[in-house]
Write a protein that holds these residues in place. Structure first.
Motif, mmCIF file in Angstrom:
data_model
loop_
_atom_site.group_PDB
_atom_site.id
_atom_site.type_symbol
_atom_site.label_atom_id
_atom_site.label_comp_id
_atom_site.label_asym_id
_atom_site.label_seq_id
_atom_site.Cartn_x
_atom_site.Cartn_y
_atom_site.Cartn_z
ATOM 1 N N SER A 1 46.825 24.292 13.781
ATOM 2 C CA SER A 1 46.122 24.287 15.048
ATOM 3 C C SER A 1 46.806 24.406 16.319
ATOM 4 O O SER A 1 46.630 25.331 17.214
ATOM 5 C CB SER A 1 44.964 22.892 15.352
ATOM 6 O OG SER A 1 44.124 22.843 14.170
ATOM 7 N N LEU A 2 47.923 23.695 16.269
ATOM 8 C CA LEU A 2 48.890 24.214 17.525
ATOM 9 C C LEU A 2 49.465 25.383 17.432
ATOM 10 O O LEU A 2 49.670 26.173 18.561
ATOM 11 C CB LEU A 2 50.142 23.034 17.516
ATOM 12 C CG LEU A 2 49.252 21.768 17.763
ATOM 13 C CD1 LEU A 2 50.509 20.641 17.755
ATOM 14 C CD2 LEU A 2 48.949 21.439 19.136
ATOM 15 N N ARG A 3 50.150 25.937 16.190
ATOM 16 C CA ARG A 3 50.731 26.961 16.109
ATOM 17 C C ARG A 3 49.867 28.337 16.163
ATOM 18 O O ARG A 3 50.229 29.302 16.903
ATOM 19 C CB ARG A 3 51.135 27.349 14.701
ATOM 20 C CG ARG A 3 52.444 26.093 14.470
ATOM 21 C CD ARG A 3 53.781 26.974 14.556
ATOM 22 N NE ARG A 3 54.955 26.218 14.276
ATOM 23 C CZ ARG A 3 55.424 25.995 12.958
ATOM 24 N NH1 ARG A 3 54.983 26.794 12.043
ATOM 25 N NH2 ARG A 3 56.431 25.193 12.814
ATOM 26 N N HIS A 4 48.535 28.326 15.972
ATOM 27 C CA HIS A 4 47.593 29.311 16.059
ATOM 28 C C HIS A 4 46.560 28.968 17.288
ATOM 29 O O HIS A 4 45.855 29.962 17.314
ATOM 30 C CB HIS A 4 47.073 29.723 14.735
ATOM 31 C CG HIS A 4 47.855 29.917 13.633
ATOM 32 N ND1 HIS A 4 48.725 30.959 13.717
ATOM 33 C CD2 HIS A 4 48.162 28.969 12.362
ATOM 34 C CE1 HIS A 4 49.407 30.844 12.384
ATOM 35 N NE2 HIS A 4 49.200 29.803 12.025
ATOM 36 N N ARG A 5 46.928 28.124 18.056
ATOM 37 C CA ARG A 5 45.950 27.783 19.300
ATOM 38 C C ARG A 5 44.503 27.807 18.672
ATOM 39 O O ARG A 5 43.754 28.657 19.183
ATOM 40 C CB ARG A 5 46.422 28.794 20.341
ATOM 41 C CG ARG A 5 47.779 28.662 20.906
ATOM 42 C CD ARG A 5 48.110 29.602 22.053
ATOM 43 N NE ARG A 5 49.259 29.128 22.549
ATOM 44 C CZ ARG A 5 50.271 29.706 22.393
ATOM 45 N NH1 ARG A 5 50.606 30.518 21.287
ATOM 46 N NH2 ARG A 5 51.606 29.166 22.932
ATOM 47 N N GLU A 6 44.323 27.010 17.798
ATOM 48 C CA GLU A 6 43.042 27.095 17.225
ATOM 49 C C GLU A 6 42.503 25.610 16.954
ATOM 50 O O GLU A 6 43.235 25.160 15.989
ATOM 51 C CB GLU A 6 42.769 28.192 16.180
ATOM 52 C CG GLU A 6 41.622 28.194 15.516
ATOM 53 C CD GLU A 6 41.260 29.300 14.528
ATOM 54 O OE1 GLU A 6 40.417 29.915 14.645
ATOM 55 O OE2 GLU A 6 42.210 29.545 13.561
ATOM 56 N N ASN A 7 41.329 25.150 17.115
ATOM 57 C CA ASN A 7 40.940 23.718 16.792
ATOM 58 C C ASN A 7 40.434 23.614 15.500
ATOM 59 O O ASN A 7 39.236 24.073 15.178
ATOM 60 C CB ASN A 7 40.014 23.189 17.984
ATOM 61 C CG ASN A 7 39.840 21.646 17.569
ATOM 62 O OD1 ASN A 7 39.778 21.283 16.536
ATOM 63 N ND2 ASN A 7 39.575 21.013 18.591
ATOM 64 N N LEU A 8 41.143 23.501 14.414
ATOM 65 C CA LEU A 8 40.761 23.644 12.953
ATOM 66 C C LEU A 8 39.775 22.597 12.612
ATOM 67 O O LEU A 8 38.887 22.591 11.651
ATOM 68 C CB LEU A 8 41.716 23.600 11.966
ATOM 69 C CG LEU A 8 42.651 24.850 12.081
ATOM 70 C CD1 LEU A 8 43.649 25.083 10.988
ATOM 71 C CD2 LEU A 8 41.853 26.170 11.879
ATOM 72 N N VAL A 9 39.661 21.387 13.181
ATOM 73 C CA VAL A 9 38.769 20.176 13.074
ATOM 74 C C VAL A 9 37.625 20.912 13.719
ATOM 75 O O VAL A 9 36.324 20.571 12.944
ATOM 76 C CB VAL A 9 39.294 18.976 13.769
ATOM 77 C CG1 VAL A 9 38.151 18.000 13.539
ATOM 78 C CG2 VAL A 9 40.576 18.533 12.919
ATOM 79 N N ARG A 10 37.524 21.197 14.628
ATOM 80 C CA ARG A 10 36.308 21.807 15.410
ATOM 81 C C ARG A 10 35.620 22.886 14.318
ATOM 82 O O ARG A 10 34.180 23.005 14.215
ATOM 83 C CB ARG A 10 36.350 22.428 16.668
ATOM 84 C CG ARG A 10 34.935 23.085 17.488
ATOM 85 C CD ARG A 10 35.181 23.417 18.564
ATOM 86 N NE ARG A 10 36.187 24.387 18.948
ATOM 87 C CZ ARG A 10 36.932 24.250 20.166
ATOM 88 N NH1 ARG A 10 36.799 23.431 20.946
ATOM 89 N NH2 ARG A 10 37.884 25.227 20.168
ATOM 90 N N ALA A 11 36.508 23.730 13.641
ATOM 91 C CA ALA A 11 36.003 24.730 12.815
ATOM 92 C C ALA A 11 35.318 24.391 11.629
ATOM 93 O O ALA A 11 34.300 24.905 11.028
ATOM 94 C CB ALA A 11 37.320 25.671 12.667
ATOM 95 N N MET A 12 35.930 23.287 11.207
ATOM 96 C CA MET A 12 35.225 22.550 10.129
ATOM 97 C C MET A 12 33.870 21.946 10.451
ATOM 98 O O MET A 12 33.126 21.517 9.611
ATOM 99 C CB MET A 12 36.225 21.542 9.494
ATOM 100 C CG MET A 12 35.945 21.048 7.880
ATOM 101 S SD MET A 12 35.436 22.395 6.872
ATOM 102 C CE MET A 12 36.797 23.119 6.303
ATOM 103 N N VAL A 13 33.717 21.587 11.731
ATOM 104 C CA VAL A 13 32.429 20.963 12.205
ATOM 105 C C VAL A 13 31.107 22.204 12.386
ATOM 106 O O VAL A 13 30.375 22.128 11.921
ATOM 107 C CB VAL A 13 32.488 20.145 13.199
ATOM 108 C CG1 VAL A 13 31.026 19.723 13.938
ATOM 109 C CG2 VAL A 13 33.382 18.930 13.092
ATOM 110 N N THR A 14 31.850 23.351 13.084
ATOM 111 C CA THR A 14 30.872 24.177 13.597
ATOM 112 C C THR A 14 30.896 25.359 12.607
ATOM 113 O O THR A 14 30.038 26.007 12.480
ATOM 114 C CB THR A 14 31.541 25.015 14.950
ATOM 115 O OG1 THR A 14 32.548 25.654 14.630
ATOM 116 C CG2 THR A 14 31.513 23.751 15.949
#
Length: 180
Positions: free
Chosen positions: A155-168
């Motif tokens: 998430s930090l390296r790719h500037r992407e919230n993966l937890v949110r992605a697994m929710v949405t």
């Protein structure tokens, strides 16, 4: 301006993921007390795993094992790239994530199987079954911690919230350097 996104994780994968996480947490927390709840959580985990194995064969693209299970060489190269801080962003699971899925499904399956075995007359009181069950559960807990650490790093390296992605179910739309 809103960053364009695409749907990656289908509702079934997301529901499975969070349901399995809750099942494991409940089983872990009730291991010494609340035997009925512990058993129910273990059986729920077993059913979820069985369903996920089927969904990994017939589900949509990013749910399929064929999309994210890589050979050992590709996975080792990807882990090396992580250590150098040069890993590519994957739209679906990256090779390390694919390996983690296999590891978690394996240890959770072993935990559920040995838990069920312990309830059977043939294995009731068998110390080796209890030790295998506890060892598999402890190994699973360690893998969960490693999984969470990997999610944070990615998430930090790719500037992407993966937890949110697994929710949405949505991730940032792929760029030229991403692996779709």
């Amino acid at each position: 301006m809103k960053t364009p996104s695409i749907r990656v994780w289908d509702p079934v994968v997301r529901l499975f993921h969070w349901s399995l996480a809750v099942s494991f947490a409940v089983a872990w927390l009730t291991a010494e007390d609340w035997e009925d709840l512990h058993y129910a959580a273990g059986y729920a985990a077993a059913v979820l795993i069985g369903f996920r194995l089927v969904w990994g064969l017939v589900g949509p693209r990013y749910a399929r094992f064929s999309q994210f299970v890589r050979n050992p060489g590709d996975t080792a190269r990807y882990v090396g790239a992580i250590l150098r801080g040069r890993e590519p962003r994957y739209l679906g699971h990256n090779p390390a994530g694919g390996l983690m899925i296999l590891a978690l499904l394996s240890t959770l399956s072993a935990t559920a199987l040995t838990g069920w075995m312990y309830t059977q007359d043939a294995f009731w009181g068998a110390e080796w079954v209890e030790e295998l069950h506890e060892g598999a559960a402890t190994l699973t807990l360690g893998l969960v911690a490693l999984h969470i650490a990997g999610v944070i790093v990615a998430s930090l390296r790719h500037r992407e919230n993966l937890v949110r992605a697994m929710v949405t179910g949505r991730k940032r739309a792929p760029q030229a350097t991403d692996v779709a």
